[in-house]
Design a protein around this motif. Structure first.
Motif, mmCIF file in Angstrom:
data_model
loop_
_atom_site.group_PDB
_atom_site.id
_atom_site.type_symbol
_atom_site.label_atom_id
_atom_site.label_comp_id
_atom_site.label_asym_id
_atom_site.label_seq_id
_atom_site.Cartn_x
_atom_site.Cartn_y
_atom_site.Cartn_z
ATOM 1 N N THR A 49 10.097 9.632 -23.214
ATOM 2 C CA THR A 49 9.890 11.006 -23.666
ATOM 3 C C THR A 49 9.774 11.942 -22.476
ATOM 4 N N TYR A 50 8.989 11.536 -21.486
ATOM 5 C CA TYR A 50 8.850 12.361 -20.282
ATOM 6 C C TYR A 50 10.201 12.539 -19.594
ATOM 7 N N ALA A 51 10.958 11.453 -19.463
ATOM 8 C CA ALA A 51 12.247 11.530 -18.782
ATOM 9 C C ALA A 51 13.218 12.439 -19.529
ATOM 10 N N LEU A 52 13.291 12.308 -20.843
ATOM 11 C CA LEU A 52 14.234 13.105 -21.625
ATOM 12 C C LEU A 52 13.860 14.586 -21.650
ATOM 13 N N LEU A 53 12.573 14.880 -21.540
ATOM 14 C CA LEU A 53 12.138 16.281 -21.540
ATOM 15 C C LEU A 53 12.315 16.943 -20.180
ATOM 16 N N THR A 54 12.136 16.188 -19.122
ATOM 17 C CA THR A 54 12.122 16.790 -17.780
ATOM 18 C C THR A 54 13.415 16.574 -16.994
ATOM 19 N N ALA A 55 14.239 15.620 -17.401
ATOM 20 C CA ALA A 55 15.480 15.354 -16.670
ATOM 21 C C ALA A 55 16.463 16.503 -16.863
ATOM 22 N N PRO A 56 17.335 16.713 -15.903
ATOM 23 C CA PRO A 56 18.409 17.704 -16.101
ATOM 24 C C PRO A 56 19.415 17.195 -17.123
ATOM 25 N N ALA A 57 20.303 18.066 -17.555
ATOM 26 C CA ALA A 57 21.325 17.669 -18.520
ATOM 27 C C ALA A 57 22.145 16.501 -17.959
ATOM 28 N N ALA A 58 22.591 15.633 -18.845
ATOM 29 C CA ALA A 58 23.318 14.434 -18.434
ATOM 30 C C ALA A 58 24.618 14.791 -17.724
ATOM 31 N N HIS A 61 29.124 11.088 -16.227
ATOM 32 C CA HIS A 61 29.084 9.628 -16.237
ATOM 33 C C HIS A 61 27.824 9.087 -16.895
ATOM 34 N N GLN A 62 26.959 9.981 -17.410
ATOM 35 C CA GLN A 62 25.731 9.570 -18.081
ATOM 36 C C GLN A 62 25.797 9.983 -19.546
ATOM 37 N N ASN A 63 24.875 9.446 -20.324
ATOM 38 C CA ASN A 63 24.856 9.786 -21.737
ATOM 39 C C ASN A 63 23.448 9.582 -22.275
ATOM 40 N N ALA A 118 17.733 -0.275 -24.762
ATOM 41 C CA ALA A 118 18.840 -0.901 -24.054
ATOM 42 C C ALA A 118 20.195 -0.665 -24.711
ATOM 43 N N ASN A 119 20.229 -0.474 -26.033
ATOM 44 C CA ASN A 119 21.504 -0.475 -26.740
ATOM 45 C C ASN A 119 21.937 0.881 -27.285
ATOM 46 N N GLU A 120 21.016 1.816 -27.409
ATOM 47 C CA GLU A 120 21.387 3.134 -27.929
ATOM 48 C C GLU A 120 21.773 4.046 -26.766
ATOM 49 N N ASP A 121 23.023 3.931 -26.361
ATOM 50 C CA ASP A 121 23.504 4.683 -25.194
ATOM 51 C C ASP A 121 23.376 6.194 -25.386
ATOM 52 N N TRP A 122 23.606 6.671 -26.586
ATOM 53 C CA TRP A 122 23.569 8.109 -26.836
ATOM 54 C C TRP A 122 22.171 8.693 -26.630
ATOM 55 N N GLY A 126 21.437 3.657 -22.287
ATOM 56 C CA GLY A 126 21.525 2.202 -22.355
ATOM 57 C C GLY A 126 20.837 1.486 -21.211
ATOM 58 N N VAL A 127 21.416 0.357 -20.809
ATOM 59 C CA VAL A 127 20.802 -0.473 -19.779
ATOM 60 C C VAL A 127 20.822 0.206 -18.418
ATOM 61 N N ALA A 128 21.698 1.178 -18.225
ATOM 62 C CA ALA A 128 21.729 1.896 -16.947
ATOM 63 C C ALA A 128 20.513 2.783 -16.766
ATOM 64 N N GLY A 129 19.929 3.217 -17.870
ATOM 65 C CA GLY A 129 18.728 4.031 -17.797
ATOM 66 C C GLY A 129 18.984 5.449 -17.302
ATOM 67 N N ILE A 130 17.909 6.127 -17.034
ATOM 68 C CA ILE A 130 17.957 7.506 -16.532
ATOM 69 C C ILE A 130 17.385 7.481 -15.123
ATOM 70 N N TYR A 131 18.178 7.891 -14.164
ATOM 71 C CA TYR A 131 17.776 7.741 -12.769
ATOM 72 C C TYR A 131 17.999 9.044 -12.021
ATOM 73 N N GLY A 132 17.578 9.072 -10.775
ATOM 74 C CA GLY A 132 17.726 10.270 -9.972
ATOM 75 C C GLY A 132 16.772 11.380 -10.369
ATOM 76 N N LEU A 133 15.662 11.015 -10.999
ATOM 77 C CA LEU A 133 14.686 12.014 -11.430
ATOM 78 C C LEU A 133 13.860 12.472 -10.232
ATOM 79 N N GLU A 134 13.690 13.748 -10.100
ATOM 80 C CA GLU A 134 12.921 14.274 -8.982
ATOM 81 C C GLU A 134 11.428 14.230 -9.284
ATOM 82 N N GLN A 135 10.655 13.866 -8.270
ATOM 83 C CA GLN A 135 9.212 13.916 -8.422
ATOM 84 C C GLN A 135 8.741 15.365 -8.464
#
Length: 314
Positions: A49-58, A61-63, A118-122, A126-135
Motif C-alpha cells: 500500500t505504501y509503495a503504490l501510494l508513494t511510487a511514481p507512475a509505472a 517496462h513496469q506494470n 507474485a501473480n497479479e502483474d497489473w 508480479g515477481v519483479a516487484g516495485i523498485y527504485g523507490l526513493e527514501q
C-alpha cells in the motif's frame, strides 16, 4: 569504522521494524491469546500500500496499479488503514473459529496473499516487484545522513507504538482481553463479549503491522513478493518467544536481539563458500539460542508479570 557504524545503524533500524511487529503480535497473542500465523499478511499489505501510494507512475517496462507519488505521511497512514481493513476482512469470518482452525486459516491467507502479490502483474508488477523507490527526505538530506535520519524516525515511531500498546494492554480493554485469554466462558459471564474484543485488537495489530511494512519499504527502497513469505511470521514469533510472550518490554528486546543474531554475521567479508557456511551458522545460532532460552527461561527473557490487585485501598 564508518562502515561498521553504518552497519550498526542498519541493524538498529531493522531491529526497530521487527520490534514493532513483535509488539503488534504480542498485543493479540500475548494479550488476547490469538495465535496468529499470518501477521506477515498485514506486513505485506502495508508495504505494498505504501509503495503504490508513494511510487511514481509505472514506467513502460513496469506494470502496477496507482503510482500516485504521494507524500510518505500519506503512505504511512494508508498502510495503517489498509492493515486494519485487511484484519477486519480476515477477522469477521475467522475469529469465531477455535484456536487451531484460526491458526491454519491465518497461515493459509498469508500464503494466498503472497501468491496474489507474485501473480497479479497489473496490481504489483508480479515477481519483479516495485523498485527504485526513493527514501523520504532525500531532497533535503545528504546520502550520508539519510540512514541516521531514518533511524531517528523509526525509533521515535517505535516509542509511540510501545506507548500505545502499553496503554491498551494496561486499561480495562487490556484486562478484558487477558480475562478472555485465561478463561473465555468465565469472562463471558462477566459481560465480556469475545468477538468484539478480538476483532478490535486484531484490527489494531493489523494497523501496526501495516506501519511496520511501510517502514520496511523505506529501509529497502523496493518491495517484492519474496520478502513476505511465512518465514517472516516465524521470525517474529521466534523473537517474541525469546523476549517473553505477554511482556511488552520482552517483545521490544526480542525484536532487536533476533535481528542481531540473524544479521550480525552479514558484516563479515567472506568468500562464496564461507558465506554459505556463515548463512547456515546463522540459522544454527538462532536455533541454539531458542533451545537454550526454552530450556532455562521457558517464559522468555522477560516473562509476563502477574497483575497486581490493590487490596484495602493500598
Amino acid at each position: 569504522m564508518e562502515g561498521l557504524l553504518l552497519f550498526a545503524v542498519s541493524l538498529l533500524s531493522l531491529g526497530a521494524i521487527y520490534a514493532i511487529l513483535c509488539l503488534a503480535l504480542n498485543l493479540e497473542a500475548g494479550g488476547a491469546g490469538l495465535w496468529d500465523l499470518g501477521i506477515v499478511s498485514f506486513f505485506g499489505i502495508g508495504a505494498y500500500t505504501y509503495a503504490l501510494l508513494t511510487a511514481p507512475a509505472a514506467e513502460p517496462h513496469q506494470n502496477y496499479l496507482l503510482g500516485l507519488g504521494l507524500s510518505p505521511i500519506v503512505g504511512l497512514a494508508g498502510a495503517a488503514i489498509a492493515g486494519a481493513i485487511t484484519a477486519l476482512l480476515i477477522g469477521l469470518p475467522t475469529l469465531r473459529l477455535k484456536r487451531e482452525y484460526f491458526l491454519i486459516t491465518t497461515l493459509a491467507f498469508a500464503e494466498v496473499l503472497r501468491q496474489v502479490f507474485a501473480n497479479e502483474d497489473w496490481l504489483t508488477n508480479g515477481v519483479a516487484g516495485i523498485y527504485g523507490l526513493e527514501q523520504p527526505f532525500r531532497d533535503v538530506l545528504t546520502p550520508s545522513t539519510l540512514p541516521y535520519a531514518f533511524l531517528v524516525i523509526i525509533l521515535a515511531s517505535l516509542a509511540i507504538v510501545y506507548w500505545l500498546v502499553a496503554k491498551v494492554s494496561g486499561d480495562g480493554f487490556g484486562r478484558a482481553l487477558k480475562a478472555l485469554r485465561e478463561n473465555e466462558p468465565l469472562a463471558m459471564t462477566a459481560g465480556i463479549y469475545p468477538f468484539s474484543h478480538y476483532l478490535r485488537v486484531f484490527m489494531l495489530a493489523g494497523a501496526l503491522s501495516g506501519v511496520a511494512g511501510a517502514y520496511y519499504v523505506w529501509y529497502n527502497t523496493l518491495v517484492v513478493p519474496g520478502q513476505f513469505s511465512s518465514n517472516v511470521t516465524f521470525f517474529v514469533w521466534t523473537a517474541l518467544i525469546i523476549g517473553g510472550l505477554g511482556n511488552n518490554r520482552g517483545a521490544l528486546i526480542g525484536g532487536f536481539l533476533f535481528v542481531v543474531m540473524h544479521d550480525a554475521l552479514r558484516f563479515i567479508q567472506a568468500s562464496s563458500d564461507m558465506a554459505l557456511f556463515l548463512s547456515s551458522l546463522r540459522t544454527v545460532m538462532i536455533g541454539a539460542a531458542l533451545i537454550l532460552i526454552l530450556r532455562f527461561r521457558p517464559s522468555g527473557l522477560l516473562p509476563e508479570r502477574p497483575a497486581r490487585i490493590a487490596v484495602g485501598g493500598r
